[in-house]
Design an enzyme around this catalytic site. Structure first.
Site, mmCIF file in Angstrom:
data_model
loop_
_atom_site.group_PDB
_atom_site.id
_atom_site.type_symbol
_atom_site.label_atom_id
_atom_site.label_comp_id
_atom_site.label_asym_id
_atom_site.label_seq_id
_atom_site.Cartn_x
_atom_site.Cartn_y
_atom_site.Cartn_z
ATOM 1 N N GLU A 177 45.787 54.318 42.442
ATOM 2 C CA GLU A 177 45.726 54.819 43.811
ATOM 3 C C GLU A 177 45.989 53.731 44.837
ATOM 4 O O GLU A 177 45.712 52.563 44.603
ATOM 5 C CB GLU A 177 44.343 55.414 44.074
ATOM 6 C CG GLU A 177 44.083 56.636 43.247
ATOM 7 C CD GLU A 177 42.953 57.486 43.783
ATOM 8 O OE1 GLU A 177 42.711 58.551 43.224
ATOM 9 O OE2 GLU A 177 42.319 57.095 44.780
ATOM 10 N N CYS B 11 45.600 49.247 51.199
ATOM 11 C CA CYS B 11 44.783 48.703 50.117
ATOM 12 C C CYS B 11 45.540 48.930 48.803
ATOM 13 O O CYS B 11 45.714 50.065 48.368
ATOM 14 C CB CYS B 11 43.443 49.435 50.122
ATOM 15 S SG CYS B 11 42.327 48.854 48.877
ATOM 16 N N CYS C 20 39.907 47.682 35.150
ATOM 17 C CA CYS C 20 39.585 46.266 35.346
ATOM 18 C C CYS C 20 38.663 45.820 34.224
ATOM 19 O O CYS C 20 37.764 46.555 33.818
ATOM 20 C CB CYS C 20 38.915 46.058 36.694
ATOM 21 S SG CYS C 20 38.488 44.335 37.016
ATOM 22 N N CYS D 145 32.114 44.965 36.888
ATOM 23 C CA CYS D 145 31.025 44.827 37.860
ATOM 24 C C CYS D 145 30.210 46.124 37.836
ATOM 25 O O CYS D 145 30.776 47.224 37.762
ATOM 26 C CB CYS D 145 31.579 44.557 39.251
ATOM 27 S SG CYS D 145 32.548 43.030 39.301
ATOM 28 N N CYS E 264 30.917 49.142 40.332
ATOM 29 C CA CYS E 264 32.328 49.453 40.638
ATOM 30 C C CYS E 264 32.884 50.483 39.671
ATOM 31 O O CYS E 264 32.838 50.296 38.451
ATOM 32 C CB CYS E 264 33.157 48.169 40.567
ATOM 33 S SG CYS E 264 34.925 48.455 40.721
ATOM 34 N N GLY F 163 41.552 46.936 40.146
ATOM 35 C CA GLY F 163 41.934 45.755 39.372
ATOM 36 C C GLY F 163 41.572 44.435 40.017
ATOM 37 O O GLY F 163 41.224 44.366 41.194
ATOM 38 N N SER G 228 34.457 38.661 46.613
ATOM 39 C CA SER G 228 33.443 39.688 46.380
ATOM 40 C C SER G 228 32.170 38.986 45.929
ATOM 41 O O SER G 228 31.997 38.695 44.754
ATOM 42 C CB SER G 228 33.924 40.645 45.279
ATOM 43 O OG SER G 228 34.973 41.427 45.774
ATOM 44 N N CYS H 91 36.429 52.702 49.739
ATOM 45 C CA CYS H 91 36.391 51.583 48.833
ATOM 46 C C CYS H 91 35.502 51.855 47.616
ATOM 47 O O CYS H 91 34.373 52.302 47.755
ATOM 48 C CB CYS H 91 35.815 50.439 49.636
ATOM 49 S SG CYS H 91 35.865 48.927 48.823
HETATM 50 N N1 SAH Z 1 38.776 42.955 41.922
HETATM 51 C C1 SAH Z 1 38.825 42.521 43.254
HETATM 52 C C2 SAH Z 1 39.521 43.472 44.192
HETATM 53 C C3 SAH Z 1 39.244 44.932 44.011
HETATM 54 S S1 SAH Z 1 37.621 45.501 44.399
HETATM 55 C C4 SAH Z 1 37.444 42.197 43.767
HETATM 56 O O1 SAH Z 1 36.473 42.529 43.103
HETATM 57 O O2 SAH Z 1 37.368 41.586 44.813
HETATM 58 C C5 SAH Z 1 37.680 45.621 46.160
HETATM 59 C C6 SAH Z 1 36.333 45.564 46.829
HETATM 60 O O3 SAH Z 1 35.619 46.807 46.687
HETATM 61 C C7 SAH Z 1 35.427 44.497 46.251
HETATM 62 O O4 SAH Z 1 34.765 43.770 47.226
HETATM 63 C C8 SAH Z 1 34.499 45.330 45.450
HETATM 64 O O5 SAH Z 1 33.355 44.644 45.155
HETATM 65 C C9 SAH Z 1 34.290 46.535 46.322
HETATM 66 N N2 SAH Z 1 33.682 47.674 45.649
HETATM 67 C C10 SAH Z 1 33.814 48.014 44.356
HETATM 68 N N3 SAH Z 1 33.078 49.114 44.082
HETATM 69 C C11 SAH Z 1 32.476 49.482 45.229
HETATM 70 C C12 SAH Z 1 31.617 50.555 45.602
HETATM 71 N N4 SAH Z 1 31.233 51.471 44.716
HETATM 72 N N5 SAH Z 1 31.201 50.622 46.876
HETATM 73 C C13 SAH Z 1 31.612 49.710 47.785
HETATM 74 N N6 SAH Z 1 32.427 48.686 47.494
HETATM 75 C C14 SAH Z 1 32.863 48.562 46.235
HETATM 76 FE FE1 SF4 Z 2 37.069 44.587 38.834
HETATM 77 FE FE2 SF4 Z 2 36.743 44.035 41.451
HETATM 78 FE FE3 SF4 Z 2 35.692 46.281 40.356
HETATM 79 FE FE4 SF4 Z 2 34.661 43.915 39.741
HETATM 80 S S1 SF4 Z 2 34.685 44.863 41.795
HETATM 81 S S2 SF4 Z 2 35.127 45.559 38.283
HETATM 82 S S3 SF4 Z 2 36.471 42.635 39.714
HETATM 83 S S4 SF4 Z 2 37.850 45.792 40.549
#
Ligand code: SAH
Ligand code: SF4
Length: 410
Positions: free
Chosen positions: A120, A137, A144, A148, A151, A200, A254, A378
């Site tokens: 997406e 974005c 990924c 995390c 996520c 990713g 992050s 996000c």
């Molecule tokens: N992998 C990279 C970029 C993609 S994630 C990274 O982790 O930075 C993009 C952003 O969205 C990151 O800051 C991530 O922590 C945040 N994110 C992921 N899951 C989320 C959620 N459920 N609610 C709010 N932010 C989230």
């Molecule tokens: Fe991957 Fe970023 Fe999600 Fe962590 S927050 S699982 S690094 S996409």
């Protein structure tokens, strides 16, 4: 609102396939969409052509959104014919698109061969004192590997890297979506900012992401300002150092936790590259930037998880952790997804967290959650995509199992 948008989706799918560049049966052709200028110059030289042709073709592709070589009028008929035979300009296939009334747009792309996988891309418009922005974005991988705990992309596991064409194709398509009905010579780019914050971990698909960002900055392509291209990482430390050598773009981290114990749990890559190493890498990244650099500060992303990382003591820890790092902090209200083990911090919690940081002299903003209505917020990028991918996987497994039975029965 969401019902209305979703109701429109069936037509959208048809329109999308009609407006996207032809998805022809040309697998053997070289896709020029994803080539950076040095790569395309080499390609033309290998063809026995002058390398300045690369700049001309890139302008047609990325500034005029032309996918048909016949329309490239400053290129000789003979060369156009040659290109038509061996090349193509092909963006990933749009299988679904949603345009929200607040201006947010979302595309679901199919990447890879056959059934492929879905990723997406989300475009979020905003007005501020610097004018109006359109921030895209972009995703860099399907799924990924870094897992995390908050996520939804992480929960999907790693499936595959996106190619350069699939990464830059997201920017191409977002721009094109405003230009479809505009005559070629009047076309202009609409997307003003890019954040590599989709699905990713961009630093784990390093070469493709680097080259795609080079195309974003190239004046023969999107000519974006380096301050308006941001790469977000959860902290792949050696790659942050490599990025500093290779390109000048803005960096977002992050963070999500202010001590190693909690960060090990929320962002498991912290076990490999703990906070001290991460902060030092950010300091080196800033240190490499000159006056005109995009690297005056890093953006710190911090997802607010109810009762987990939102206590006053965490704000105090953050003040200490970041005291020698020029940074801007962005607090992100957690976006829940099915089976998520967390909840979103209350508005009051988030505001008092912000106040503590602002009082300590940090620029600290709270991210507006936009596009919730179309699952574009996000961390929700996966949503229905994951469901479909899971269904596709289940289907593949079922077919494989049936084939196995047929084989074993001779
Ligand atoms: N992998 C990279 C970029 C993609 S994630 C990274 O982790 O930075 C993009 C952003 O969205 C990151 O800051 C991530 O922590 C945040 N994110 C992921 N899951 C989320 C959620 N459920 N609610 C709010 N932010 C989230
Ligand atoms: Fe991957 Fe970023 Fe999600 Fe962590 S927050 S699982 S690094 S996409």
């Amino acid at each position: 609102m969401s019902t209305e948008v979703l109701a429109a989706s069936a037509t959208d799918v048809q329109q999308a396939s009609a407006s996207a560049p032809a998805q022809s049966n040309t697998a053997e052709k070289v896709n020029l969409l994803g080539m950076s200028r040095p790569q395309m110059e080499k390609f033309f030289e290998d063809l026995g052509e002058k390398k300045f042709r690369a700049g001309q073709v890139m302008k047609w592709i990325h500034q005029f959104f032309v996918t048909d070589f016949a329309e490239m009028t400053n290129i000789s008929g003979k060369l156009r014919e040659k290109l038509e035979k061996i090349c193509e300009i092909k963006a990933p296939e749009v299988v679904h698109k949603n345009y929200s009334k607040d201006g947010t747009r979302k595309w679901v792309f199919r990447v890879g061969d056959g059934e492929g996988s879905l990723v997406e891309t989300v475009l979020i418009p905003a007005e501020d004192k610097t004018g109006s922005r359109k921030t895209l974005c972009i995703s860099s991988q399907v799924g990924c590997a870094l897992d995390c705990s908050f996520c939804s992309t992480g929960k999907q596991g790693f499936q595959r890297d996106l190619t350069q064409a699939e990464i830059i194709g997201q920017l191409w398509m977002a721009n094109y979506s405003y230009m479809e009905d505009v005559p070629v010579i009047e076309r202009e780019r609409s997307v003003t900012n890019v954040v590599m914050m989709g699905m990713g971990e961009p630093l784990l698909n390093y070469d493709a992401v680097l080259n795609a960002m080079r195309i974003m900055l190239d004046d023969f392509a999107y000519g974006m300002s380096k301050r308006r291209v941001t790469l977000s990482t959860s902290g792949v430390v050696p790659k942050i150092d490599q990025l500093a050598q290779d390109i000048d773009v803005a960096l977002a981290i992050s963070l999500h936790a202010t001590n190693n114990e909690l960060r090990d749990e929320l962002v498991p890559i912290n076990k490999k590259y703990p906070l001290e190493q991460l902060i030092a890498a950010c300091q080196r990244y800033i240190g490499k930037g000159g006056n005109e650099s995009a690297r005056k500060h890093v953006t710190i992303e911090y997802v607010m998880l109810d009762g987990v990382n939102d206590h006053p003591e965490h704000a105090q820890q953050m003040i200490k952790l970041l005291k020698n790092l020029p940074s801007k902090i962005n607090l992100i209200p957690f976006n829940p997804f099915p089976h998520a083990p967390y909840g979103r911090s209350s508005r009051n919690r988030i505001i008092s967290f912000q106040k503590t940081l602002s009082d300590a002299g940090f620029v600290c903003t709270i991210r507006q959650t936009r596009g919730d209505d179309i699952d574009a917020a996000c961390g929700q990028l996966v949503g229905q995509v994951a469901d479909r991918t899971r269904r596709a996987e289940q289907w593949k497994k079922k077919v494989a199992a049936q084939n196995e039975i047929i084989r074993s029965q001779g």
